[in-house]
Motif scaffolding. Sequence first.
Motif, PDB file in Angstrom:
ATOM      1  N   LYS A  52      -9.073   8.386  11.478  1.00  0.00           N
ATOM      2  CA  LYS A  52      -9.564   7.264  10.671  1.00  0.00           C
ATOM      3  C   LYS A  52     -10.790   6.593  11.301  1.00  0.00           C
ATOM      4  O   LYS A  52     -11.383   5.699  10.693  1.00  0.00           O
ATOM      5  CB  LYS A  52      -8.461   6.214  10.480  1.00  0.00           C
ATOM      6  N   GLY A  73      -4.481   0.644   2.847  1.00  0.00           N
ATOM      7  CA  GLY A  73      -4.774   1.677   3.832  1.00  0.00           C
ATOM      8  C   GLY A  73      -6.224   2.118   3.672  1.00  0.00           C
ATOM      9  O   GLY A  73      -6.950   1.652   2.787  1.00  0.00           O
ATOM     10  N   ILE A  74      -6.628   3.011   4.541  1.00  0.00           N
ATOM     11  CA  ILE A  74      -7.962   3.625   4.438  1.00  0.00           C
ATOM     12  C   ILE A  74      -7.777   5.120   4.619  1.00  0.00           C
ATOM     13  O   ILE A  74      -7.119   5.558   5.571  1.00  0.00           O
ATOM     14  CB  ILE A  74      -8.919   3.111   5.537  1.00  0.00           C
ATOM     15  N   GLY A  75      -8.353   5.901   3.719  1.00  0.00           N
ATOM     16  CA  GLY A  75      -8.298   7.352   3.875  1.00  0.00           C
ATOM     17  C   GLY A  75      -9.400   7.815   4.813  1.00  0.00           C
ATOM     18  O   GLY A  75     -10.387   7.098   5.018  1.00  0.00           O
ATOM     19  N   ARG A  85       0.789   6.680  -7.804  1.00  0.00           N
ATOM     20  CA  ARG A  85       0.613   8.029  -8.320  1.00  0.00           C
ATOM     21  C   ARG A  85       1.405   8.135  -9.628  1.00  0.00           C
ATOM     22  O   ARG A  85       2.470   7.527  -9.743  1.00  0.00           O
ATOM     23  CB  ARG A  85       1.125   9.048  -7.308  1.00  0.00           C
ATOM     24  N   HIS A 128     -11.691   6.047   1.342  1.00  0.00           N
ATOM     25  CA  HIS A 128     -11.116   5.434   0.131  1.00  0.00           C
ATOM     26  C   HIS A 128     -10.096   4.371   0.518  1.00  0.00           C
ATOM     27  O   HIS A 128      -9.550   4.379   1.629  1.00  0.00           O
ATOM     28  CB  HIS A 128     -10.502   6.491  -0.797  1.00  0.00           C
ATOM     29  N   THR A 129      -9.849   3.488  -0.440  1.00  0.00           N
ATOM     30  CA  THR A 129      -8.780   2.519  -0.262  1.00  0.00           C
ATOM     31  C   THR A 129      -8.117   2.314  -1.608  1.00  0.00           C
ATOM     32  O   THR A 129      -8.766   2.487  -2.648  1.00  0.00           O
ATOM     33  CB  THR A 129      -9.299   1.195   0.327  1.00  0.00           C
ATOM     34  N   ALA A 130      -6.810   1.951  -1.604  1.00  0.00           N
ATOM     35  CA  ALA A 130      -6.002   2.028  -2.842  1.00  0.00           C
ATOM     36  C   ALA A 130      -6.319   3.402  -3.441  1.00  0.00           C
ATOM     37  O   ALA A 130      -6.366   4.394  -2.710  1.00  0.00           O
ATOM     38  CB  ALA A 130      -6.291   0.858  -3.747  1.00  0.00           C
ATOM     39  N   ARG A 183      -3.633   8.844 -10.951  1.00  0.00           N
ATOM     40  CA  ARG A 183      -3.199   7.609 -10.301  1.00  0.00           C
ATOM     41  C   ARG A 183      -3.612   6.399 -11.129  1.00  0.00           C
ATOM     42  O   ARG A 183      -4.425   6.511 -12.046  1.00  0.00           O
ATOM     43  CB  ARG A 183      -3.852   7.496  -8.923  1.00  0.00           C
ATOM     44  N   ALA A 195       0.844  -1.202   0.000  1.00  0.00           N
ATOM     45  CA  ALA A 195       0.000   0.000   0.000  1.00  0.00           C
ATOM     46  C   ALA A 195       0.873   1.242   0.000  1.00  0.00           C
ATOM     47  O   ALA A 195       2.048   1.202   0.361  1.00  0.00           O
ATOM     48  CB  ALA A 195      -0.878  -0.001   1.250  1.00  0.00           C
ATOM     49  N   GLY A 196       0.271   2.358  -0.379  1.00  0.00           N
ATOM     50  CA  GLY A 196       0.962   3.640  -0.303  1.00  0.00           C
ATOM     51  C   GLY A 196       0.469   4.425   0.899  1.00  0.00           C
ATOM     52  O   GLY A 196      -0.030   3.838   1.864  1.00  0.00           O
ATOM     53  N   GLY A 197       0.596   5.749   0.827  1.00  0.00           N
ATOM     54  CA  GLY A 197       0.191   6.572   1.968  1.00  0.00           C
ATOM     55  C   GLY A 197       1.292   6.577   3.005  1.00  0.00           C
ATOM     56  O   GLY A 197       2.387   6.057   2.786  1.00  0.00           O
ATOM     57  N   SER A 198       1.002   7.151   4.163  1.00  0.00           N
ATOM     58  CA  SER A 198       2.057   7.279   5.171  1.00  0.00           C
ATOM     59  C   SER A 198       2.015   6.162   6.217  1.00  0.00           C
ATOM     60  O   SER A 198       3.048   5.796   6.787  1.00  0.00           O
ATOM     61  CB  SER A 198       1.934   8.640   5.867  1.00  0.00           C
ATOM     62  N   THR A 199       0.841   5.583   6.460  1.00  0.00           N
ATOM     63  CA  THR A 199       0.704   4.602   7.548  1.00  0.00           C
ATOM     64  C   THR A 199       1.626   3.384   7.413  1.00  0.00           C
ATOM     65  O   THR A 199       2.206   2.952   8.412  1.00  0.00           O
ATOM     66  CB  THR A 199      -0.766   4.140   7.667  1.00  0.00           C
ATOM     67  N   PRO A 200       1.796   2.821   6.219  1.00  0.00           N
ATOM     68  CA  PRO A 200       2.566   1.567   6.150  1.00  0.00           C
ATOM     69  C   PRO A 200       4.062   1.718   6.387  1.00  0.00           C
ATOM     70  O   PRO A 200       4.737   0.711   6.586  1.00  0.00           O
ATOM     71  CB  PRO A 200       2.317   1.046   4.733  1.00  0.00           C
ATOM     72  N   ASN A 205       4.457   5.701  -4.505  1.00  0.00           N
ATOM     73  CA  ASN A 205       4.236   4.603  -3.558  1.00  0.00           C
ATOM     74  C   ASN A 205       5.338   3.552  -3.678  1.00  0.00           C
ATOM     75  O   ASN A 205       5.697   2.905  -2.696  1.00  0.00           O
ATOM     76  CB  ASN A 205       2.866   3.958  -3.788  1.00  0.00           C
TER      77      ASN A 205
HETATM   78  C1  6PG Z   1      -2.245   6.198  -1.688  1.00  0.00           C
HETATM   79  C2  6PG Z   1      -2.853   5.008  -1.047  1.00  0.00           C
HETATM   80  C3  6PG Z   1      -4.057   5.276  -0.205  1.00  0.00           C
HETATM   81  C4  6PG Z   1      -3.667   5.269   1.265  1.00  0.00           C
HETATM   82  C5  6PG Z   1      -4.693   5.984   2.086  1.00  0.00           C
HETATM   83  C6  6PG Z   1      -4.263   6.116   3.531  1.00  0.00           C
HETATM   84  O1  6PG Z   1      -1.585   6.059  -2.683  1.00  0.00           O
HETATM   85  O2  6PG Z   1      -2.461   7.294  -1.154  1.00  0.00           O
HETATM   86  O3  6PG Z   1      -2.443   3.780  -1.304  1.00  0.00           O
HETATM   87  O4  6PG Z   1      -5.130   4.434  -0.429  1.00  0.00           O
HETATM   88  O5  6PG Z   1      -3.513   3.964   1.718  1.00  0.00           O
HETATM   89  O6  6PG Z   1      -4.855   7.275   1.545  1.00  0.00           O
HETATM   90  O7  6PG Z   1      -3.133   6.940   3.556  1.00  0.00           O
HETATM   91  P1  6PG Z   1      -2.378   7.320   4.877  1.00  0.00           P
HETATM   92  O8  6PG Z   1      -1.733   6.090   5.347  1.00  0.00           O
HETATM   93  O9  6PG Z   1      -1.389   8.360   4.448  1.00  0.00           O
HETATM   94  O10 6PG Z   1      -3.412   7.834   5.810  1.00  0.00           O
END
Ligand code: 6PG
Length: 223
Positions: free
Chosen positions: A183, A123-125, A63, A129-131, A160, A33-38, A73
Amino acid sequence: MDVVRTADAAAAAAAAADLLVSAARTGLQITLAGGSTPRAAYEAAARAEHDWSAAGFWWGDERCVPPDDERSNYRLAADALLDRVHTTPPSIHRIRGELGAEAAARAYEEELRPARLDLVLLGIGPDGHTASLFPKAPTLDETERLAVPAEPGLAPLVERVTLTRPALASAAHVVFLAVGEDKAEAVERAFAIPPDRRTPASLVRSREGRTTAILDRAAAARL
Ligand code: 6PG
């Protein structure tokens, strides 16, 4: 649907890292997954195991930026995990966002079609949203394609590519990782009330396998 509640964000990252490490040791195909959490989960996983040569790596979304861009990502996973461990180069299946969304989605579809996805981390925004499946987006209705272009629902505002619901649902194990009080509402909508297009995460479940949500106390507050 299993919910794993952990005390804090570090414990949630450790739980996700454990799943990644055992998938790597078993030689599974892992979707990152992307985002900051992982990031914390990737770093913990890299500390726990150096040999990732049996695993394959895929991405749930990307992206449309070059792979060294800080919004990429792929770059997140490279910095926090892949560049720190031993991998076998052909096993890294990156979404080539720099090709533009349509071309990158087509190329990824071709690469993904013959593969199987074992563990998918998502992740979950805060909007649910997810992915890069955003609330009420047309991508939610895709039933044939495995990867499609997606309009950005929020920052960073770049085009994206996202895996579709059928692609994500094909995984043997779908794992959501979400932490933090911002969240909590999205987590409630994703896991505690009937599924709805306003909350894409509520529409993504493994079709024939398991779905797990790893949450810290704050993200699980409304369950
Ligand atoms: C991305 C994601 C996206 C992400 C969520 C949570 O490319 O942004 O894969 O789905 O998992 O937005 O993002 P955070 O972990 O930053 O809250």
